[in-house]
Scaffold this motif. Structure first.
Motif, short mmCIF file in Angstrom:
data_model
loop_
_atom_site.label_atom_id
_atom_site.label_comp_id
_atom_site.label_asym_id
_atom_site.label_seq_id
_atom_site.Cartn_x
_atom_site.Cartn_y
_atom_site.Cartn_z
N SER A 1 0.83 -1.21 0.00
CA SER A 1 0.00 0.00 0.00
C SER A 1 0.86 1.26 0.00
O SER A 1 0.48 2.28 -0.58
CB SER A 1 -0.93 0.00 1.21
OG SER A 1 -0.20 -0.11 2.41
N ALA A 2 2.03 1.20 0.65
CA ALA A 2 2.92 2.36 0.75
C ALA A 2 4.07 2.21 -0.23
O ALA A 2 4.62 1.13 -0.41
CB ALA A 2 3.44 2.51 2.17
N GLN A 3 4.44 3.33 -0.85
CA GLN A 3 5.54 3.31 -1.80
C GLN A 3 6.88 3.29 -1.08
O GLN A 3 7.11 4.07 -0.16
CB GLN A 3 5.46 4.52 -2.73
CG GLN A 3 6.55 4.58 -3.78
CD GLN A 3 6.49 3.38 -4.71
OE1 GLN A 3 5.48 3.14 -5.35
NE2 GLN A 3 7.58 2.61 -4.78
N GLU A 4 7.76 2.39 -1.50
CA GLU A 4 9.13 2.36 -0.99
C GLU A 4 10.07 2.59 -2.16
O GLU A 4 9.68 3.20 -3.16
CB GLU A 4 9.40 1.04 -0.26
CG GLU A 4 8.54 0.85 0.98
CD GLU A 4 8.96 -0.36 1.80
OE1 GLU A 4 10.16 -0.68 1.79
OE2 GLU A 4 8.08 -0.97 2.44
N SER A 5 11.29 2.08 -2.05
CA SER A 5 12.27 2.33 -3.09
C SER A 5 12.25 1.25 -4.17
O SER A 5 13.16 1.15 -4.97
CB SER A 5 13.66 2.41 -2.47
OG SER A 5 13.88 1.26 -1.68
N PHE A 6 11.22 0.44 -4.18
CA PHE A 6 10.98 -0.49 -5.27
C PHE A 6 9.49 -0.40 -5.63
O PHE A 6 8.68 0.10 -4.85
CB PHE A 6 11.35 -1.93 -4.87
CG PHE A 6 10.75 -2.38 -3.58
CD1 PHE A 6 11.41 -2.16 -2.38
CD2 PHE A 6 9.51 -3.01 -3.53
CE1 PHE A 6 10.85 -2.55 -1.17
CE2 PHE A 6 8.95 -3.42 -2.33
CZ PHE A 6 9.63 -3.18 -1.14
N VAL A 7 9.13 -0.85 -6.81
CA VAL A 7 7.73 -0.79 -7.24
C VAL A 7 6.86 -1.59 -6.27
O VAL A 7 7.27 -2.64 -5.77
CB VAL A 7 7.61 -1.33 -8.68
CG1 VAL A 7 6.15 -1.43 -9.11
CG2 VAL A 7 8.38 -0.44 -9.64
N LYS A 8 5.68 -1.08 -5.99
CA LYS A 8 4.81 -1.69 -4.97
C LYS A 8 4.54 -3.17 -5.23
O LYS A 8 4.43 -3.96 -4.31
CB LYS A 8 3.47 -0.95 -4.91
CG LYS A 8 3.55 0.46 -4.36
CD LYS A 8 2.17 1.12 -4.38
CE LYS A 8 2.20 2.52 -3.82
NZ LYS A 8 0.87 3.17 -3.90
#
Length: 455
Positions: free
Chosen positions: A265-272
């Motif tokens: 649900s939350a964006q990190e440093s890789f695609v969700k």
């Protein structure tokens, strides 16, 4: 698309041509996600036998046909229903057979009743036959009309050898061609009529076409015995496409494989959207060609937090060249399959630009791999979105790993500050919100989080 009709248009009006072309495409397009219904509405009188209670198999017959134009194979026979609207007194006179295009047949009804001449109850309704039905056709007195409803194939006590297993009969059937309902009358005096009949294919009946299956929109797991060329999806409902894996290379992936897609649900440093592909054997050295799927919206979410961008469209050459696959050749110790939960270091795969393309409303990223486990999509060789802030001189070495940086010297971080281990000297510094690192610097990271940086 299940079948194709070719039309030759020779009209002068371009607008009319376009309208007809649209109508033609609507007519010929038949996605397996939709129900398919075929009906013969023509009524037929059922000829009366001239013999009393024939006990052979040479009754007087009537045949009704339905042409099915689909080019498909049934893989879920429990999703096929045959409905028959029929009237006939003394139903024990009748046999009703379903005949497939290949000529093989299955008795849906065979002289129901407890005697060789069958029951003297009556058909007067709509009777639907499906392999999941368990109720057999009931019988009663001469005034008893069998209620309309859902029934299993039914035979009389003298004709049990004719009983049909619909699931076995329909499984793996190529549906293209003429289907026939054959009704035979074995006893004189009682008459009847076939009013109409229908073949109903529920969604998911057929072998699904991966080109039209939507990719999974929620977390989804598929366990499958891998073969030569595999798309993995919810085959029962023809949806939730996960990925594609084709065995190749020195030690082709084989056996039972568990495929997992997770959508954060939350964006990190890789695609969700990230993946876990785990064979039951040779996880470290099995080889294959993998296709992962992503949406444009997922790329845009990634771009909102990261400076090095995903492609914006199929023609974005620079965006395609930015893409990297993060591979974690190990098992995850958590159900969420987050990169932080793998025990092995990340390995970077740089897919060929021509193996990254947008088609059928989704991005395809193809690559060869030796080893399976977790797979992420990113534009960093090391994901650096989440930073552990350290006291000067502090070190964090537990479960850490070294990753070689071959990225351009300016690598973005999302933290507003970072304390550098003094051993970094002047080789590492902050500049305008970017972590500036020479090309020969190694990162000490754990699960995508910077723990310490050394020259």
């Amino acid at each position: 698309m299940n079948y194709l009709s070719i039309f030759k248009l020779s009209l002068r009006s371009e607008n009319l041509k376009n309208i007809l072309l649209i109508l033609m495409l609507i007519f010929i397009y038949s996605d397996n996600n939709f129900a398919q219904t075929y009906t013969n509405t023509q009524g037929y009188n059922i000829p009366d036998s001239q013999s009393s209670c024939q006990q052979g198999i040479s009754g007087v017959e009537v045949n009704s046909f339905i042409y099915v134009p689909l080019i498909d194979t049934i893989i879920h026979p429990q999703k096929v229903t045959i409905s028959i609207d029929i009237f006939h007194t003394w139903l024990g006179d009748l046999s009703i057979e379903l005949v497939k295009p290949d000529g093989s047949s299955c008795h849906l009804v065979m002289r129901v009743g407890t005697t060789a001449c069958g029951s003297y109850s009556n058909f007067n309704g709509i009777y639907s036959f499906n392999s999941t039905n368990t109720t057999v056709i009931p019988t009663g007195t001469t005034d008893f009309n069998v209620p309309s409803g859902n029934y299993a194939p039914s035979t009389g006590s003298s004709y049990t050898s004719y009983l049909c297993d619909m699931e076995t009969f329909l499984n793996s059937t190529i549906v293209t061609g003429n289907w026939k309902l054959r009704i035979k009358d074995y006893g004189n005096f009682d008459l009847g009529t076939l009013r109409n009949w229908t073949i109903f294919f529920e969604p998911g009946t057929f072998s699904c076409q991966p080109q039209t299956i939507p990719i999974a929109t929620t977390d989804f797991t598929k366990v499958h015995n891998i073969s030569s060329n595999n798309y993995f999806f919810d085959s029962l409902n023809c949806n939730s496409l996960v990925c594609k894996v084709a065995p190749n290379g020195a030690l082709p992936i084989t056996g039972i494989v568990t495929f997992v897609v997770k959508i954060k649900s939350a964006q990190e440093s890789f695609v969700k959207r990230h993946y876990d592909i785990k064979p039951t054997s040779n996880i470290s050295n099995a080889t294959g060609r993998v296709t992962l799927y992503f949406t444009q919206a997922e790329f845009e979410d990634f771009d909102s937090l990261n400076i090095i961008k995903m492609p914006a469209n199929n023609g974005d050459i620079q965006g395609k060249s930015n893409i990297r696959i993060g591979r974690y050749v190990a098992e995850s110790y958590s159900g969420d399959k987050h990169p932080a939960t793998y025990s092995a270091p990340v390995e970077i795969i740089n897919p060929e630009d021509y193996d990254i393309y947008f088609s059928n409303n989704r991005w395809h990223v193809e690559f060869n791999t030796t080893g399976f486990g977790g797979f992420t999509l990113q534009t960093e060789i090391n994901p650096l979105s989440f930073i552990y802030t350290m006291n000067k001189g502090g070190t964090y070495t537990q479960n850490s790993r070294w990753i070689n940086s071959r990225h351009p010297p300016e690598i973005p971080v999302s933290g507003s500050e970072i304390y550098i281990n003094p051993s970094g000297g002047n080789n590492v510094c902050m500049h305008q919100g970017l972590l500036v690192i020479p090309l020969n610097v190694l990162f000490n990271v754990m699960a995508g989080k910077v723990l310490e940086i050394s020259p």
